[in-house]
Design a protein around this motif. Structure first.
Motif, PDB file in Angstrom:
ATOM      1  N   GLN A 134       1.188   9.076  -5.567  1.00  0.00           N
ATOM      2  CA  GLN A 134       1.658  10.418  -5.260  1.00  0.00           C
ATOM      3  C   GLN A 134       2.546  10.934  -6.404  1.00  0.00           C
ATOM      4  N   GLU A 161       2.274   1.648  -3.368  1.00  0.00           N
ATOM      5  CA  GLU A 161       1.212   2.113  -4.258  1.00  0.00           C
ATOM      6  C   GLU A 161       0.909   3.586  -4.001  1.00  0.00           C
ATOM      7  N   ASP A 162       0.900   3.982  -2.713  1.00  0.00           N
ATOM      8  CA  ASP A 162       0.666   5.382  -2.376  1.00  0.00           C
ATOM      9  C   ASP A 162       1.759   6.266  -2.961  1.00  0.00           C
ATOM     10  N   ASP A 189       0.832  -1.212   0.000  1.00  0.00           N
ATOM     11  CA  ASP A 189       0.000   0.000   0.000  1.00  0.00           C
ATOM     12  C   ASP A 189       0.861   1.254   0.000  1.00  0.00           C
ATOM     13  N   GLN A 190       1.952   1.223   0.800  1.00  0.00           N
ATOM     14  CA  GLN A 190       2.842   2.388   0.840  1.00  0.00           C
ATOM     15  C   GLN A 190       3.501   2.604  -0.520  1.00  0.00           C
TER      16      GLN A 190
END
Length: 180
Positions: free
Chosen positions: A111, A106-107, A103-104
């Motif tokens: 971003q 992907e974030d 998730d990080q």
């Protein structure tokens, strides 16, 4: 109890069996599970099961020997199930940690994509408006400082900034609508 008719076991006989063997069976369970409350639960489950199945159980040894063996296997089964549950919880924790990392990542990717979109939107502004916008938004210059630096009036700076922000808002809304 050996050789007795199991169907004849009444509640009073059962209570005698319980009182006579409960502590001893708890000690046996404690040797395996090392927890008093779990040991007592296992012994209680054994007696409940024994009471419910009393008509089906055909003892070939003494009740004490049967109960001792049953508690031993119940304790081992409890330990096996606990180990499996712990293993699954550990695997679940590892999967959750991996998901957080994904998730990080992907974030960060999202971003980065948003950053590129913002740069593209700013680049799409007319050159003079973009220059004024960058002086205001990036260099944090005041209207007067921008006006002086660009040799234009403060009102022109205000107008150009208003148009730049409106254009960026419109493009941002269009981008959001396309995502939804």
């Amino acid at each position: 109890m050996l050789g007795e008719d199991r169907g004849a076991l009444n509640i009073d006989d059962f209570e005698v069996l319980f009182r006579k063997n409960h502590k001893f069976l708890c000690l046996i369970a404690m040797d395996y599970v090392h927890d008093q409350f779990i040991a007592e639960d296992l012994v209680q489950e054994f007696f409940i099961n024994y009471w419910q199945r009393r008509d089906l159980i055909n003892l070939t040894t003494s009740f004490e020997a049967y109960a001792r063996r049953a508690i031993k296997y119940k304790s081992i089964d409890y330990l096996r199930k606990t180990a499996i549950a712990e293993k699954r919880n550990t695997e679940l924790t590892i999967l959750e940690e991996q998901q957080v990392i994904l998730d990080q990542e992907e974030d960060l990717d999202l971003q980065h994509q948003r950053y590129i979109k913002i740069i593209e939107m700013i680049q799409s502004l007319p050159p003079d408006r973009r220059k004024i916008f960058m002086l205001h938004a990036m260099d944090k210059l005041s209207y007067a400082q921008i006006a002086e630096k660009q040799s234009i009036s403060i009102n022109t700076v205000k107008t150009q900034l208003k148009r730049a922000y409106n254009a960026l808002r419109t493009k941002t809304l269009a981008l959001l609508m396309s995502i939804l």
